[in-house]
Design a protein around this motif. Structure first.
Motif, short mmCIF file in Angstrom:
data_model
loop_
_atom_site.label_atom_id
_atom_site.label_comp_id
_atom_site.label_asym_id
_atom_site.label_seq_id
_atom_site.Cartn_x
_atom_site.Cartn_y
_atom_site.Cartn_z
N ILE A 148 0.83 -1.19 -0.11
CA ILE A 148 -0.04 0.03 -0.07
C ILE A 148 0.88 1.01 0.01
N ILE A 149 1.86 1.33 1.02
CA ILE A 149 2.87 2.33 0.79
C ILE A 149 3.68 2.76 -0.46
N LYS A 150 4.04 1.56 -0.88
CA LYS A 150 4.93 1.67 -2.18
C LYS A 150 3.92 2.24 -3.42
N GLN A 151 2.57 1.75 -3.30
CA GLN A 151 1.70 2.25 -4.32
C GLN A 151 1.46 3.65 -4.41
N GLU A 152 1.14 3.93 -3.07
CA GLU A 152 0.83 5.61 -3.07
C GLU A 152 2.25 6.41 -2.93
N ASP A 153 3.30 5.95 -2.55
CA ASP A 153 4.48 6.67 -2.70
C ASP A 153 5.73 5.85 -2.73
N PRO A 154 6.11 5.40 -4.06
CA PRO A 154 6.98 4.78 -4.39
C PRO A 154 8.47 5.27 -3.86
N GLY A 155 8.43 6.51 -3.47
CA GLY A 155 9.62 6.75 -2.69
C GLY A 155 9.90 6.89 -1.25
N ALA A 156 8.56 6.30 -0.69
CA ALA A 156 8.75 6.34 0.82
C ALA A 156 9.50 5.23 1.35
N GLU A 157 10.04 5.38 2.56
CA GLU A 157 10.82 4.48 3.22
C GLU A 157 10.12 3.68 4.32
N VAL A 158 10.22 2.38 4.18
CA VAL A 158 9.56 1.63 5.17
C VAL A 158 10.83 1.16 6.19
N ILE A 159 10.63 1.24 7.56
CA ILE A 159 11.89 1.17 8.22
C ILE A 159 11.52 0.38 9.58
N PHE A 160 11.98 -0.91 9.67
CA PHE A 160 11.49 -1.81 10.65
C PHE A 160 12.53 -1.43 11.83
N ILE A 161 12.21 -1.41 13.13
CA ILE A 161 12.79 -1.08 14.38
C ILE A 161 13.36 -2.35 15.13
N ASP A 162 14.47 -2.34 15.57
CA ASP A 162 15.02 -3.35 16.27
C ASP A 162 14.49 -3.25 17.55
N ARG A 163 14.39 -4.40 18.28
CA ARG A 163 13.68 -4.34 19.85
C ARG A 163 14.68 -3.86 20.65
N THR A 164 16.06 -3.76 20.22
CA THR A 164 17.11 -3.50 21.24
C THR A 164 17.51 -2.14 20.96
N THR A 165 16.90 -1.40 19.92
CA THR A 165 17.00 0.06 19.73
C THR A 165 15.81 0.99 19.84
N THR A 166 16.02 2.20 19.81
CA THR A 166 14.85 3.29 19.81
C THR A 166 14.92 4.08 18.49
N ARG A 167 15.91 3.95 17.94
CA ARG A 167 15.79 4.48 16.45
C ARG A 167 15.81 3.71 15.27
N PRO A 168 15.36 4.10 14.20
CA PRO A 168 15.06 3.29 13.07
C PRO A 168 16.32 2.74 12.32
N LYS A 169 16.09 1.45 11.87
CA LYS A 169 17.26 1.10 11.12
C LYS A 169 16.44 0.20 9.86
N ASN A 170 17.10 0.62 8.60
CA ASN A 170 16.70 0.13 7.39
C ASN A 170 16.92 -1.57 7.51
N SER A 171 15.81 -2.15 6.93
CA SER A 171 16.08 -3.49 6.76
C SER A 171 15.99 -3.96 5.43
#
Length: 283
Positions: free
Chosen positions: A260-283
């Motif tokens: 859905i996100i890529k359909q609406e905005d191909p340039g959007a970033e989807v970033i999954f958060i590691d449980r051990t961190t509080t800041r985003p990391k690309n997966s």
């Protein structure tokens, strides 16, 4: 290009709701009902009437649910009826077809746990598709009820009212059929509740979404996946891509979420958060 994708999404949600109805009927007709065990809500009321009148449970289920569904529809939420009917019809129809089959288990405890498991899986999938299998579940997602009711001049939430209804059904079952069966029925209800909760909320990942137009992404995800952003984070910088929408996404919904996100905005970033961190990391 957008319309075929939307149609495929609707077909997927309808199929999910239908499969949920079939799974729930398997739990009831092959495990619970042969031992005269019941679930809560309108489903339980339909079973009680069926046990004492020898009428088809599937027919009673549809007859008892339809007036409530029509009432919610007339309150100004007509799409509710269209979302609920596929799963409800599958639930009722498959229950009629499965009723003549023998019980899978002769042990009431096993039947209660297995029946509750199937019922919870079915209810969870139906709700995830935007439908439901019992009209007493119509609450906040459809905004067809006020969140608070007055009961003997005391405010009571919808959730408390639903628990009161389910408890009343079990008490009536105890009076009508004996308390031993009611205890097994309560075990089945608990198993169904926990299983549906696991399907709906239990296995989730935190996802940050960086998009050029966060409001469009937010609205599309709300309409098509029925999920809301839990917060909106902003990092230093003037670019709107530094604004992150934060979601808790069920693992089964991640492919649709990303599509859905890529359909609406191909340039959007989807970033999954590691449980051990509080800041985003690309997966």
């Amino acid at each position: 290009m957008k319309m075929p994708i939307l149609k495929r999404g609707r077909r997927t949600t309808i199929l999910q709701s239908v499969l949920g109805g079939i799974a729930a009927s398997i739990g009831l007709e092959l495990f619970l009902h042969p031992h005269e065990l019941i679930a809560g809500g309108v489903t339980g009321i339909s079973a009680l009437v069926s046990f004492h009148t020898e009428k088809e449970f599937g027919v009673l289920l549809l007859l008892f649910n339809l007036p409530l569904l029509l009432l919610f529809s007339f309150l100004g939420h007509k799409p509710v009826l269209l979302k609920v009917l596929p799963g409800m019809l599958a639930f009722s129809g498959s229950a009629i077809l499965l009723a003549p089959l023998p019980a899978v288990s002769g042990e009431p405890v096993i039947a209660a746990l297995a029946g509750g498991l199937c019922l919870g899986i079915g209810a969870g999938f139906a709700v995830k598709s935007g439908g439901l299998l019992d009209s007493l579940g119509l609450e906040r997602p459809y905004e067809a009820r006020p969140p608070v009711w007055l009961f003997f001049r005391q405010p009571i939430s919808t959730e408390q009212l639903l628990l009161l209804c389910h408890g009343t059904v079990l008490i009536l079952a105890g009076i009508a059929m004996g308390w031993e069966r009611t205890l097994y029925s309560a075990l089945a209800c608990a198993a169904a509740y926990e299983t549906s909760g696991l399907i709906l909320w239990g296995i989730r990942r935190t996802v940050w979404v960086a998009a050029s137009d966060p409001d469009v992404i937010r609205n599309e995800l709300r309409q098509r996946l029925c999920i809301e952003a839990v917060s909106q984070e902003r990092e230093d910088g003037k670019n709107s891509m530094n604004q992150y929408l934060v979601y808790h996404v069920h693992v089964l919904d991640i492919p649709r979420f990303k599509a859905i996100i890529k359909q609406e905005d191909p340039g959007a970033e989807v970033i999954f958060i590691d449980r051990t961190t509080t800041r985003p990391k690309n997966s």
